[in-house]
Design a protein around this motif. Structure first.
Motif, PDB file in Angstrom:
ATOM      1  N   VAL A 162     -34.448  13.166   2.179  1.00 53.13           N
ATOM      2  CA  VAL A 162     -33.394  12.949   3.178  1.00 53.13           C
ATOM      3  C   VAL A 162     -32.006  13.027   2.554  1.00 53.13           C
ATOM      4  O   VAL A 162     -31.010  12.762   3.237  1.00 53.13           O
ATOM      5  CB  VAL A 162     -33.575  11.576   3.868  1.00 53.13           C
ATOM      6  N   ASN A 163     -31.932  13.399   1.299  1.00 51.15           N
ATOM      7  CA  ASN A 163     -30.645  13.469   0.604  1.00 51.15           C
ATOM      8  C   ASN A 163     -30.065  14.880   0.736  1.00 51.15           C
ATOM      9  O   ASN A 163     -29.854  15.590  -0.244  1.00 51.15           O
ATOM     10  CB  ASN A 163     -30.816  13.089  -0.871  1.00 51.15           C
ATOM     11  N   ARG A 164     -29.804  15.305   1.970  1.00 52.83           N
ATOM     12  CA  ARG A 164     -29.276  16.636   2.254  1.00 52.83           C
ATOM     13  C   ARG A 164     -28.753  16.678   3.684  1.00 52.83           C
ATOM     14  O   ARG A 164     -28.969  15.753   4.466  1.00 52.83           O
ATOM     15  CB  ARG A 164     -30.353  17.694   2.055  1.00 52.83           C
ATOM     16  N   SER A 165     -28.062  17.761   4.028  1.00 52.96           N
ATOM     17  CA  SER A 165     -27.541  17.913   5.387  1.00 52.96           C
ATOM     18  C   SER A 165     -28.705  18.084   6.363  1.00 52.96           C
ATOM     19  O   SER A 165     -29.653  18.821   6.075  1.00 52.96           O
ATOM     20  CB  SER A 165     -26.615  19.129   5.471  1.00 52.96           C
ATOM     21  N   MET A 166     -28.607  17.432   7.532  1.00 54.38           N
ATOM     22  CA  MET A 166     -29.719  17.488   8.470  1.00 54.38           C
ATOM     23  C   MET A 166     -29.260  17.094   9.866  1.00 54.38           C
ATOM     24  O   MET A 166     -28.140  16.586  10.059  1.00 54.38           O
ATOM     25  CB  MET A 166     -30.858  16.581   8.016  1.00 54.38           C
ATOM     26  N   VAL A 167     -30.133  17.347  10.819  1.00 49.22           N
ATOM     27  CA  VAL A 167     -29.931  16.862  12.191  1.00 49.22           C
ATOM     28  C   VAL A 167     -31.117  15.988  12.560  1.00 49.22           C
ATOM     29  O   VAL A 167     -32.224  16.155  12.029  1.00 49.22           O
ATOM     30  CB  VAL A 167     -29.799  18.017  13.207  1.00 49.22           C
ATOM     31  N   GLY A 216     -28.120  23.711   7.717  1.00 51.69           N
ATOM     32  CA  GLY A 216     -26.712  23.888   7.409  1.00 51.69           C
ATOM     33  C   GLY A 216     -25.891  23.739   8.674  1.00 51.69           C
ATOM     34  O   GLY A 216     -26.408  23.779   9.788  1.00 51.69           O
ATOM     35  N   HIS A 217     -24.590  23.567   8.522  1.00 51.75           N
ATOM     36  CA  HIS A 217     -23.732  23.344   9.689  1.00 51.75           C
ATOM     37  C   HIS A 217     -23.725  24.550  10.623  1.00 51.75           C
ATOM     38  O   HIS A 217     -23.603  24.397  11.834  1.00 51.75           O
ATOM     39  CB  HIS A 217     -22.300  23.042   9.216  1.00 51.75           C
ATOM     40  N   ARG A 218     -23.881  25.749  10.104  1.00 54.95           N
ATOM     41  CA  ARG A 218     -23.787  26.947  10.931  1.00 54.95           C
ATOM     42  C   ARG A 218     -25.140  27.377  11.517  1.00 54.95           C
ATOM     43  O   ARG A 218     -25.170  28.116  12.496  1.00 54.95           O
ATOM     44  CB  ARG A 218     -23.201  28.107  10.119  1.00 54.95           C
ATOM     45  N   GLU A 219     -26.228  26.928  10.917  1.00 56.82           N
ATOM     46  CA  GLU A 219     -27.537  27.404  11.359  1.00 56.82           C
ATOM     47  C   GLU A 219     -28.298  26.389  12.188  1.00 56.82           C
ATOM     48  O   GLU A 219     -29.434  26.637  12.595  1.00 56.82           O
ATOM     49  CB  GLU A 219     -28.385  27.765  10.133  1.00 56.82           C
ATOM     50  N   ALA A 220     -27.685  25.261  12.488  1.00 56.68           N
ATOM     51  CA  ALA A 220     -28.411  24.176  13.151  1.00 56.68           C
ATOM     52  C   ALA A 220     -29.036  24.625  14.465  1.00 56.68           C
ATOM     53  O   ALA A 220     -30.214  24.379  14.724  1.00 56.68           O
ATOM     54  CB  ALA A 220     -27.467  22.991  13.387  1.00 56.68           C
ATOM     55  N   LYS A 221     -28.251  25.293  15.301  1.00 55.29           N
ATOM     56  CA  LYS A 221     -28.751  25.662  16.625  1.00 55.29           C
ATOM     57  C   LYS A 221     -29.932  26.623  16.533  1.00 55.29           C
ATOM     58  O   LYS A 221     -30.945  26.450  17.217  1.00 55.29           O
ATOM     59  CB  LYS A 221     -27.627  26.303  17.438  1.00 55.29           C
ATOM     60  N   GLY A 256     -33.490  16.430  22.378  1.00 53.27           N
ATOM     61  CA  GLY A 256     -32.094  16.121  22.099  1.00 53.27           C
ATOM     62  C   GLY A 256     -31.807  16.302  20.627  1.00 53.27           C
ATOM     63  O   GLY A 256     -32.620  15.939  19.776  1.00 53.27           O
ATOM     64  N   VAL A 257     -30.633  16.865  20.308  1.00 54.65           N
ATOM     65  CA  VAL A 257     -30.274  17.191  18.920  1.00 54.65           C
ATOM     66  C   VAL A 257     -28.921  16.566  18.599  1.00 54.65           C
ATOM     67  O   VAL A 257     -27.962  16.701  19.374  1.00 54.65           O
ATOM     68  CB  VAL A 257     -30.213  18.716  18.709  1.00 54.65           C
ATOM     69  N   SER A 258     -28.844  15.899  17.456  1.00 52.29           N
ATOM     70  CA  SER A 258     -27.602  15.250  17.035  1.00 52.29           C
ATOM     71  C   SER A 258     -26.655  16.250  16.380  1.00 52.29           C
ATOM     72  O   SER A 258     -26.989  17.425  16.201  1.00 52.29           O
ATOM     73  CB  SER A 258     -27.928  14.134  16.043  1.00 52.29           C
ATOM     74  N   ARG A 259     -25.497  15.763  15.993  1.00 54.42           N
ATOM     75  CA  ARG A 259     -24.608  16.542  15.142  1.00 54.42           C
ATOM     76  C   ARG A 259     -25.237  16.651  13.748  1.00 54.42           C
ATOM     77  O   ARG A 259     -26.115  15.884  13.379  1.00 54.42           O
ATOM     78  CB  ARG A 259     -23.241  15.872  15.012  1.00 54.42           C
ATOM     79  N   VAL A 260     -24.774  17.600  12.958  1.00 60.04           N
ATOM     80  CA  VAL A 260     -25.224  17.714  11.571  1.00 60.04           C
ATOM     81  C   VAL A 260     -24.587  16.588  10.764  1.00 60.04           C
ATOM     82  O   VAL A 260     -23.373  16.346  10.866  1.00 60.04           O
ATOM     83  CB  VAL A 260     -24.833  19.079  10.966  1.00 60.04           C
ATOM     84  N   ILE A 261     -25.399  15.886   9.992  1.00 53.74           N
ATOM     85  CA  ILE A 261     -24.897  14.786   9.157  1.00 53.74           C
ATOM     86  C   ILE A 261     -25.137  15.121   7.693  1.00 53.74           C
ATOM     87  O   ILE A 261     -26.039  15.887   7.346  1.00 53.74           O
ATOM     88  CB  ILE A 261     -25.575  13.448   9.519  1.00 53.74           C
ATOM     89  N   ASP A 262     -24.321  14.528   6.817  1.00 54.16           N
ATOM     90  CA  ASP A 262     -24.410  14.801   5.379  1.00 54.16           C
ATOM     91  C   ASP A 262     -24.778  13.568   4.570  1.00 54.16           C
ATOM     92  O   ASP A 262     -24.873  13.641   3.347  1.00 54.16           O
ATOM     93  CB  ASP A 262     -23.076  15.362   4.864  1.00 54.16           C
ATOM     94  N   SER A 263     -24.988  12.432   5.243  1.00 55.66           N
ATOM     95  CA  SER A 263     -25.265  11.192   4.530  1.00 55.66           C
ATOM     96  C   SER A 263     -26.369  10.421   5.228  1.00 55.66           C
ATOM     97  O   SER A 263     -26.461  10.419   6.471  1.00 55.66           O
ATOM     98  CB  SER A 263     -24.002  10.332   4.442  1.00 55.66           C
TER      99      SER A 263
END
Length: 576
Positions: free
Chosen positions: A336-341, A407-412, A436-443
């Motif tokens: 979980v130590n990475r960018s995710m939704v 990644g922030h650009r590939e989430a959708k 339902g999908v959240s925003r991309v988080i980094d922490s």
């Protein structure tokens, strides 16, 4: 104990090669008791199956004929009882047609003093119907024929049971040694020399094995949807030809344990050759598969309990500091130590329960499928694992939560691919669900907030678009604020006060609301709205006057215009 799944393939068992235990007419004529018999017509039916044998003693035998029955007779029953002369040709043709219609395997007539040459019309009828007709030498006794046929049938059936029993014991040993579905399908595929797969009730393939040619031929059949799901609704229990005009043969057995349907085990041979022995052995294999699946579910239930409890704490923000969460997740084989939704999937409450099994797939006695929530969880776990095996996926009592690295650009795009794979073509009893999908988080510290966003997105998406909706929190707009109002009656009252009669569901209200929304979208530009709606300018001016008579001067009052826009959004939302 070592897990066979992670070790070498189990040692091959000494099992007989697969073959049919039935006796065909062709094989029948090679038996010692029928030595010297001569086939005189109906050569096209030599592959007919013989399951029993009987002697014709009376002329009116047809009411007692059974399917796959070999009939033997002298010429005496074929003669006219009053005149003592042989039946005429039409009567003998009628006899052949009657035997063929009732599924008899063949007719053997003993040569002798009661019968002259059989008429040509009778022989023609046998050839036309592919019904074997042969002459038996006079010195052969019917008791010898019946005894030998029965002996061969019993021996072959006993052999078939032995094959199934020995394979059952071999597969049971695999499971007891720690093996799993991959080892089972590998063993069955080697025995049958065919492609074998195990799938869930909705068609998601769990394991497959077999020769490269058979596997490629199986993949080429019209049995898989683009997501890889086996279309179980196109199969039925038992032996069946490959669909369409494709060569090959398919054997299907249901996997059932404790009255619960766990899926299917399917064997496919591109060259055919799967017979009753294969079917019998496959049914035995299905019971072992059920044992393996039950064991797998029991282990998974225990693991899921610990994983679910911990992830619930993470989602609620009570699992401890971020470093501790990352470390504990690593012990659970999660990263979980990475960018995710955060993705939340919830079954639609009015999904059709009658779609548990695909059309055309029936089991006797009837069984129940696994709970829809379990199947949804399994579907998400299987799809996500193929993309990233370190991504957490946990099913709760009413939802499935996934922490998907993106990644922030590939989430959708990533989320849509996942949902498409889980959804498939809605066949095989798949229930619809909202996502339902959240925003991309980094922490890791942002997981609770992202979880709350995803849950809000599910609620708003279902209200806006109904069942099967996909909603990203970033795209909710003002609906995010409206979803926070827990009192739906208050929202209804607001919409009714602002829109008046336009809040109704009649055709005129719907039509005028469409015009009103178009005016708001174009910032009340009359010319642009007329072009968008394909109205004449004067027609639109008339409608504007009618609308202002209902809601007020919205074209000149910005505050009223805001109220109208919000009221339209409230009416748009479903489920309030």
């Amino acid at each position: 104990m070592d897990d066979v799944a992670n070790g070498e393939r189990p040692q091959a068992r000494d099992l007989p090669a697969p073959a049919g235990y039935v006796l065909t007419v062709r094989e029948l004529l090679t038996l010692p008791s029928l030595a010297g018999s001569k086939l005189i017509a109906g050569a096209g039916g030599l592959e007919q199956i013989v399951r029993r044998v009987n002697v014709i003693e009376v002329p009116d035998i047809l009411p007692w004929v059974k399917p796959n029955e070999l009939l033997v007779t002298t010429g005496f029953p074929l003669r006219d009882a009053e005149s003592g002369q042989p039946f005429d040709a039409p009567a003998l043709v009628e006899l052949i047609e009657g035997l063929a219609h009732r599924g008899a395997a063949a007719l053997g007539v003993k040569e002798g003093r009661y019968l002259d040459d059989l008429p040509a019309a009778m022989l023609d009828a046998s050839d036309r119907l592919d019904f074997p007709l042969f002459l038996i030498p006079q010195e052969i006794g019917f008791d010898e024929v019946m005894s030998e046929v029965f002996m061969h049938l019993i021996d072959r059936q006993a052999w078939a049971l032995d094959v199934a029993d020995r394979m059952h014991r071999a597969l049971t040993t695999i499971v007891l040694e720690g093996g799993d579905l991959p080892q089972i399908v590998d063993e069955v595929a080697a025995l049958f020399e065919a492609a074998v797969l195990i799938c869930l009730p909705d068609g998601r393939v769990q394991a497959s094995a077999g020769g490269t040619a058979d596997l490629q031929a199986l993949d080429a059949l019209e049995l898989f949807d683009p997501s890889g799901r086996l279309r179980t609704e196109r199969l039925h229990h038992g032996l069946q030809p490959a669909p369409g005009k494709q060569p090959g043969q398919i054997a299907v057995a249901p996997v059932i344990a404790g009255g619960t349907d766990h899926g299917l085990i399917v064997a496919f041979a591109s060259g055919g050759g799967l017979g009753p022995v294969t079917m019998q052995a496959l049914e035995r294999a299905a019971t072992v598969v059920a044992l393996a699946v039950t064991k797998q579910l029991a282990v998974s239930a225990v693991e899921s309990k610990f994983r679910g409890d911990f992830l619930r704490d993470v989602l609620n923000g009570t699992a401890g500091p971020p470093d501790q969460i990352v470390e504990y997740c690593a012990q659970l084989d999660w990263d979980v130590n990475r960018s995710m939704v955060v993705i939340v999937a919830q079954l639609d409450s009015d999904a059709e329960p009658g779609a548990e099994l695909g059309a055309g797939y029936t089991v006797n006695p009837p069984v129940v499928g696994r709970m829809p929530q379990e199947r949804l969880t399994t579907g998400w776990q299987q799809v996500v694992r193929r993309r990233d095996r370190f991504a957490p996926v946990v099913g709760f009592s009413h939802e499935v939560v996934t922490l998907m690295p993106v990644g922030h650009r590939e989430a959708k795009d990533v989320v849509e691919d996942l949902i498409a794979a889980v959804t498939g073509d809605r066949g095989g009893g798949r229930h619809s669900f909202c996502t339902g999908v959240s925003r991309v988080i980094d922490s890791v510290a942002d997981i609770p907030q992202a979880y709350d966003e995803a849950r809000k997105a599910v609620v708003v998406g279902r209200r806006l678009r109904g069942n099967g909706a996909i909603a990203h929190f970033d795209s909710l707009g003002v609906h995010r604020l409206l979803s926070l109002v827990s009192d739906s009656a208050e929202l209804h009252a607001f919409a009714s006060e602002v829109l008046g009669s336009l809040a109704g569901d009649d055709d005129e209200a719907l039509d005028l609301r469409q015009t009103l929304q178009a005016l708001l979208d174009t910032n009340c530009n009359v010319a642009e709205t007329a072009r968008v709606l394909h109205f004449h300018y004067n027609t639109l001016r008339y409608r504007i006057g009618k609308l202002e008579g209902i809601v007020g001067p919205f074209t000149t009052d910005p505050i009223l215009r805001l109220d109208v826009a919000l009221a339209l959004r409230v009416v748009e939302m479903k489920g309030l």
